[in-house]
Scaffold this motif. Structure first.
Motif, PDB file in Angstrom:
ATOM      1  N   LYS A  10       0.834  -1.185   0.000  1.00 29.70           N
ATOM      2  CA  LYS A  10       0.000   0.000   0.000  1.00 29.70           C
ATOM      3  C   LYS A  10       0.878   1.246   0.000  1.00 29.70           C
ATOM      4  CE  LYS A  10      -4.021  -1.970   2.246  1.00 29.70           C
ATOM      5  NZ  LYS A  10      -4.987  -1.883   3.346  1.00 29.70           N
ATOM      6  N   ASN A  11       0.325   2.343  -0.539  1.00 29.37           N
ATOM      7  CA  ASN A  11       1.039   3.612  -0.513  1.00 29.37           C
ATOM      8  C   ASN A  11       1.356   3.981   0.927  1.00 29.37           C
ATOM      9  OD1 ASN A  11       0.959   3.952  -3.293  1.00 29.37           O
ATOM     10  ND2 ASN A  11      -0.978   5.035  -3.243  1.00 29.37           N
ATOM     11  N   GLY A  12       2.539   4.515   1.139  1.00 26.35           N
ATOM     12  CA  GLY A  12       2.947   4.921   2.474  1.00 26.35           C
ATOM     13  C   GLY A  12       3.690   3.848   3.245  1.00 26.35           C
ATOM     14  N   ALA A  38       8.510  -2.949  -5.232  1.00 28.71           N
ATOM     15  CA  ALA A  38       8.539  -4.378  -5.543  1.00 28.71           C
ATOM     16  C   ALA A  38       7.258  -5.036  -5.029  1.00 28.71           C
ATOM     17  CB  ALA A  38       9.756  -5.035  -4.904  1.00 28.71           C
ATOM     18  N   GLY A  39       6.795  -6.006  -5.760  1.00 24.34           N
ATOM     19  CA  GLY A  39       5.611  -6.762  -5.358  1.00 24.34           C
ATOM     20  C   GLY A  39       5.841  -8.227  -5.664  1.00 24.34           C
ATOM     21  N   ARG A  40       4.761  -8.973  -5.709  1.00 21.21           N
ATOM     22  CA  ARG A  40       4.894 -10.387  -6.065  1.00 21.21           C
ATOM     23  C   ARG A  40       3.668 -10.845  -6.849  1.00 21.21           C
ATOM     24  NH1 ARG A  40       3.452 -10.412  -0.694  1.00 21.21           N
ATOM     25  NH2 ARG A  40       1.904 -11.928  -0.084  1.00 21.21           N
ATOM     26  N   LEU A  63      -3.052 -15.334   1.448  1.00 20.05           N
ATOM     27  CA  LEU A  63      -2.083 -14.937   0.429  1.00 20.05           C
ATOM     28  C   LEU A  63      -1.516 -13.533   0.603  1.00 20.05           C
ATOM     29  CD1 LEU A  63      -3.872 -16.485  -2.679  1.00 20.05           C
ATOM     30  CD2 LEU A  63      -2.082 -17.493  -1.254  1.00 20.05           C
ATOM     31  N   THR A  64      -2.229 -12.662   1.305  1.00 20.36           N
ATOM     32  CA  THR A  64      -1.754 -11.289   1.486  1.00 20.36           C
ATOM     33  C   THR A  64      -1.902 -10.854   2.935  1.00 20.36           C
ATOM     34  OG1 THR A  64      -3.883 -10.214   1.067  1.00 20.36           O
ATOM     35  CG2 THR A  64      -2.515 -10.693  -0.848  1.00 20.36           C
ATOM     36  N   ASN A  65      -1.186  -9.812   3.266  1.00 20.21           N
ATOM     37  CA  ASN A  65      -1.355  -9.138   4.551  1.00 20.21           C
ATOM     38  C   ASN A  65      -2.108  -7.858   4.247  1.00 20.21           C
ATOM     39  OD1 ASN A  65      -1.166  -7.598   6.850  1.00 20.21           O
ATOM     40  ND2 ASN A  65       0.990  -8.001   7.203  1.00 20.21           N
ATOM     41  N   THR A  66      -3.416  -7.865   4.437  1.00 12.00           N
ATOM     42  CA  THR A  66      -4.259  -6.744   4.006  1.00 12.00           C
ATOM     43  C   THR A  66      -4.018  -5.461   4.793  1.00 12.00           C
ATOM     44  OG1 THR A  66      -6.079  -7.537   5.398  1.00 12.00           O
ATOM     45  CG2 THR A  66      -6.063  -8.245   3.086  1.00 12.00           C
ATOM     46  N   VAL A  67      -3.269  -5.537   5.870  1.00 11.06           N
ATOM     47  CA  VAL A  67      -2.927  -4.321   6.611  1.00 11.06           C
ATOM     48  C   VAL A  67      -1.953  -3.470   5.801  1.00 11.06           C
ATOM     49  CG1 VAL A  67      -1.827  -3.425   8.707  1.00 11.06           C
ATOM     50  CG2 VAL A  67      -3.335  -5.414   8.840  1.00 11.06           C
ATOM     51  N   ILE A  68      -1.002  -4.120   5.111  1.00  6.49           N
ATOM     52  CA  ILE A  68       0.024  -3.375   4.382  1.00  6.49           C
ATOM     53  C   ILE A  68       0.050  -3.646   2.886  1.00  6.49           C
ATOM     54  CG2 ILE A  68       1.525  -3.164   6.398  1.00  6.49           C
ATOM     55  CD1 ILE A  68       3.256  -5.434   5.139  1.00  6.49           C
ATOM     56  N   GLU A  69      -0.777  -4.590   2.401  1.00  6.07           N
ATOM     57  CA  GLU A  69      -0.729  -4.966   0.989  1.00  6.07           C
ATOM     58  C   GLU A  69      -2.095  -4.838   0.314  1.00  6.07           C
ATOM     59  OE1 GLU A  69       2.749  -8.347   0.862  1.00  6.07           O
ATOM     60  OE2 GLU A  69       0.770  -8.986   1.545  1.00  6.07           O
ATOM     61  N   ASN A  70      -2.034  -4.517  -0.970  1.00 13.13           N
ATOM     62  CA  ASN A  70      -3.203  -4.560  -1.856  1.00 13.13           C
ATOM     63  C   ASN A  70      -3.050  -5.781  -2.759  1.00 13.13           C
ATOM     64  OD1 ASN A  70      -4.375  -2.034  -1.065  1.00 13.13           O
ATOM     65  ND2 ASN A  70      -2.805  -1.001  -2.267  1.00 13.13           N
TER      66      ASN A  70
END
Length: 76
Positions: A10-12, A38-40, A63-70
């Motif tokens: 996520k931004n920030g 960078a992403g995956r 599959l993701t950490n929705t706190v810090i990832e989109n």
């Protein structure tokens, strides 16, 4: 059916991997790159009947950490 899940920060959120790539590009003489994030990519092979909602649940729960990832889902 093939499903791709693109995961980005996520931004920030600080991206040390992106910063390292950016620094390495500069060290190799590549100019004009202002920033790197960078992403995956996660590829799933799922049955035709698996719904988008089910795939979203997979992303949110594992599959993701929705706190810090989109994430973005793409079906092929």
């Amino acid at each position: 059916m093939k499903v791709r899940v693109f995961v980005t920060l996520k931004n920030g959120v600080l991206d040390p991997q992106g910063k390292a790539i950016h620094h390495a590009l500069e060290g190799l003489g590549f100019s004009g790159v202002n920033d790197v994030r960078a992403g995956r990519l996660i590829e799933l092979d799922v049955n035709e009947g698996v719904s988008d909602e089910n795939i979203q649940d997979m992303c949110k729960k594992l599959l993701t950490n929705t706190v810090i990832e989109n994430f973005e889902i793409e079906r092929n």
